[in-house]
Motif scaffolding. Structure first.
Motif, mmCIF file in Angstrom:
data_model
loop_
_atom_site.group_PDB
_atom_site.id
_atom_site.type_symbol
_atom_site.label_atom_id
_atom_site.label_comp_id
_atom_site.label_asym_id
_atom_site.label_seq_id
_atom_site.Cartn_x
_atom_site.Cartn_y
_atom_site.Cartn_z
ATOM 1 N N SER A 1 30.272 47.148 47.717
ATOM 2 C CA SER A 1 30.697 46.366 48.875
ATOM 3 C C SER A 1 30.965 44.952 48.379
ATOM 4 O O SER A 1 30.048 44.159 48.242
ATOM 5 N N ALA A 2 32.227 44.661 48.113
ATOM 6 C CA ALA A 2 32.621 43.346 47.613
ATOM 7 C C ALA A 2 33.919 42.948 48.303
ATOM 8 O O ALA A 2 34.882 43.709 48.303
ATOM 9 N N LEU A 3 33.920 41.767 48.903
ATOM 10 C CA LEU A 3 35.058 41.311 49.691
ATOM 11 C C LEU A 3 35.485 39.905 49.289
ATOM 12 O O LEU A 3 34.658 39.107 48.846
ATOM 13 N N VAL A 4 36.753 39.610 49.506
ATOM 14 C CA VAL A 4 37.268 38.251 49.421
ATOM 15 C C VAL A 4 37.676 37.884 50.841
ATOM 16 O O VAL A 4 38.483 38.576 51.460
ATOM 17 N N LEU A 5 37.074 36.818 51.366
ATOM 18 C CA LEU A 5 37.343 36.373 52.737
ATOM 19 C C LEU A 5 38.110 35.059 52.682
ATOM 20 O O LEU A 5 37.783 34.186 51.883
ATOM 21 N N VAL B 164 42.155 34.686 59.742
ATOM 22 C CA VAL B 164 41.141 35.092 58.764
ATOM 23 C C VAL B 164 41.575 36.417 58.139
ATOM 24 O O VAL B 164 42.250 37.222 58.789
ATOM 25 N N THR B 165 41.204 36.600 56.884
ATOM 26 C CA THR B 165 41.487 37.871 56.216
ATOM 27 C C THR B 165 40.257 38.324 55.443
ATOM 28 O O THR B 165 39.411 37.512 55.055
ATOM 29 N N ALA B 166 40.173 39.610 55.245
ATOM 30 C CA ALA B 166 39.143 40.214 54.394
ATOM 31 C C ALA B 166 39.827 41.303 53.581
ATOM 32 O O ALA B 166 40.531 42.150 54.150
ATOM 33 N N GLN B 167 39.638 41.258 52.279
ATOM 34 C CA GLN B 167 40.196 42.285 51.405
ATOM 35 C C GLN B 167 39.156 42.648 50.371
ATOM 36 O O GLN B 167 38.443 41.783 49.879
ATOM 37 N N GLY B 168 39.070 43.930 50.096
ATOM 38 C CA GLY B 168 38.124 44.388 49.085
ATOM 39 C C GLY B 168 37.642 45.784 49.372
ATOM 40 O O GLY B 168 38.409 46.643 49.827
ATOM 41 N N VAL B 169 36.349 45.990 49.150
ATOM 42 C CA VAL B 169 35.739 47.304 49.320
ATOM 43 C C VAL B 169 34.477 47.160 50.152
ATOM 44 O O VAL B 169 33.668 46.259 49.916
ATOM 45 N N TRP B 170 34.323 48.033 51.156
ATOM 46 C CA TRP B 170 33.101 48.067 51.956
ATOM 47 C C TRP B 170 32.537 49.470 51.874
ATOM 48 O O TRP B 170 33.165 50.431 52.293
ATOM 49 N N ARG B 171 31.361 49.610 51.278
ATOM 50 C CA ARG B 171 30.678 50.892 51.103
ATOM 51 C C ARG B 171 31.584 51.940 50.451
ATOM 52 O O ARG B 171 31.631 53.080 50.858
ATOM 53 N N GLY B 172 32.339 51.493 49.456
ATOM 54 C CA GLY B 172 33.197 52.400 48.704
ATOM 55 C C GLY B 172 34.572 52.647 49.315
ATOM 56 O O GLY B 172 35.375 53.352 48.736
ATOM 57 N N THR B 173 34.862 52.065 50.477
ATOM 58 C CA THR B 173 36.150 52.261 51.147
ATOM 59 C C THR B 173 36.961 50.978 51.095
ATOM 60 O O THR B 173 36.438 49.899 51.387
ATOM 61 N N ARG B 174 38.225 51.098 50.755
ATOM 62 C CA ARG B 174 39.124 49.936 50.688
ATOM 63 C C ARG B 174 39.283 49.324 52.070
ATOM 64 O O ARG B 174 39.457 50.024 53.059
ATOM 65 N N GLU C 156 43.184 28.076 53.257
ATOM 66 C CA GLU C 156 42.548 26.769 53.064
ATOM 67 C C GLU C 156 41.199 26.926 52.385
ATOM 68 O O GLU C 156 40.763 26.063 51.645
ATOM 69 N N ARG C 157 40.537 28.028 52.683
ATOM 70 C CA ARG C 157 39.229 28.312 52.092
ATOM 71 C C ARG C 157 39.168 29.800 51.754
ATOM 72 O O ARG C 157 39.728 30.626 52.463
ATOM 73 N N ALA C 158 38.454 30.110 50.711
ATOM 74 C CA ALA C 158 38.241 31.500 50.309
ATOM 75 C C ALA C 158 36.862 31.613 49.680
ATOM 76 O O ALA C 158 36.422 30.706 48.973
ATOM 77 N N VAL C 159 36.181 32.707 49.974
ATOM 78 C CA VAL C 159 34.867 32.970 49.385
ATOM 79 C C VAL C 159 34.782 34.440 49.005
ATOM 80 O O VAL C 159 35.562 35.263 49.481
ATOM 81 N N THR C 160 33.820 34.739 48.152
ATOM 82 C CA THR C 160 33.528 36.132 47.823
ATOM 83 C C THR C 160 32.228 36.518 48.511
ATOM 84 O O THR C 160 31.342 35.690 48.716
#
Length: 141
Positions: A38-42, A108-118, A56-60
């Protein structure tokens, strides 16, 4: 230095150079993870869509095996996502929030993987107050 001592030193150094790397310490095998990743870029940006503006801002945010990343409240954000089952639309909202009707869109955006799902998520709020009221701590950074 006698020839035999030189020869012994040369053989020792040559053997060390050739076979030393092959006989190094064995690295421990990595244990299989018991957690789906579970890893995301917000990101947060002012504008009506992520395509029309730069963030303007981004976090992991990494939630498994433990909360981490550059998100300032990673533990809280992960627990809120857990409660919502990873559904960004189901994040708890602040019912008592009072916001102006000023239209200053925030996306706002979220991209990555949550519990193994894109995961790919994008949502535009009318203004920053509405974003804070309707997106919990996940997009507060």
């Amino acid at each position: 230095m006698p020839i035999t001592a030189r020869l012994a030193t040369t053989i020792t150094l040559t053997a060390t150079a050739l076979w030393g790397p092959l006989t190094g310490t064995a690295l421990p095998a990595t244990a299989p993870s018991l957690y789906a990743p579970s890893a995301l870029v917000l990101t947060v940006a002012h504008g009506e869509s992520a395509a029309s503006t730069s963030p303007e801002r981004a976090v992991t945010l990494t939630c498994a095996p433990k909360p981490s990343g550059s998100h300032p409240a990673a533990g809280l954000a992960c627990s809120q996502l857990d409660l919502a089952g990873g559904d960004f639309n189901a994040l708890s909202t602040e019912k008592d929030a009072v916001c102006t009707h000023l239209y200053d869109p925030v996306t706002v955006t979220a991209q990555g993987v949550w519990r193994g799902t894109r995961v790919t998520y994008e949502r535009t709020f009318a203004n920053d107050c509405v974003k804070r009221a309707e997106s919990s701590a996940v997009f507060e950074f």
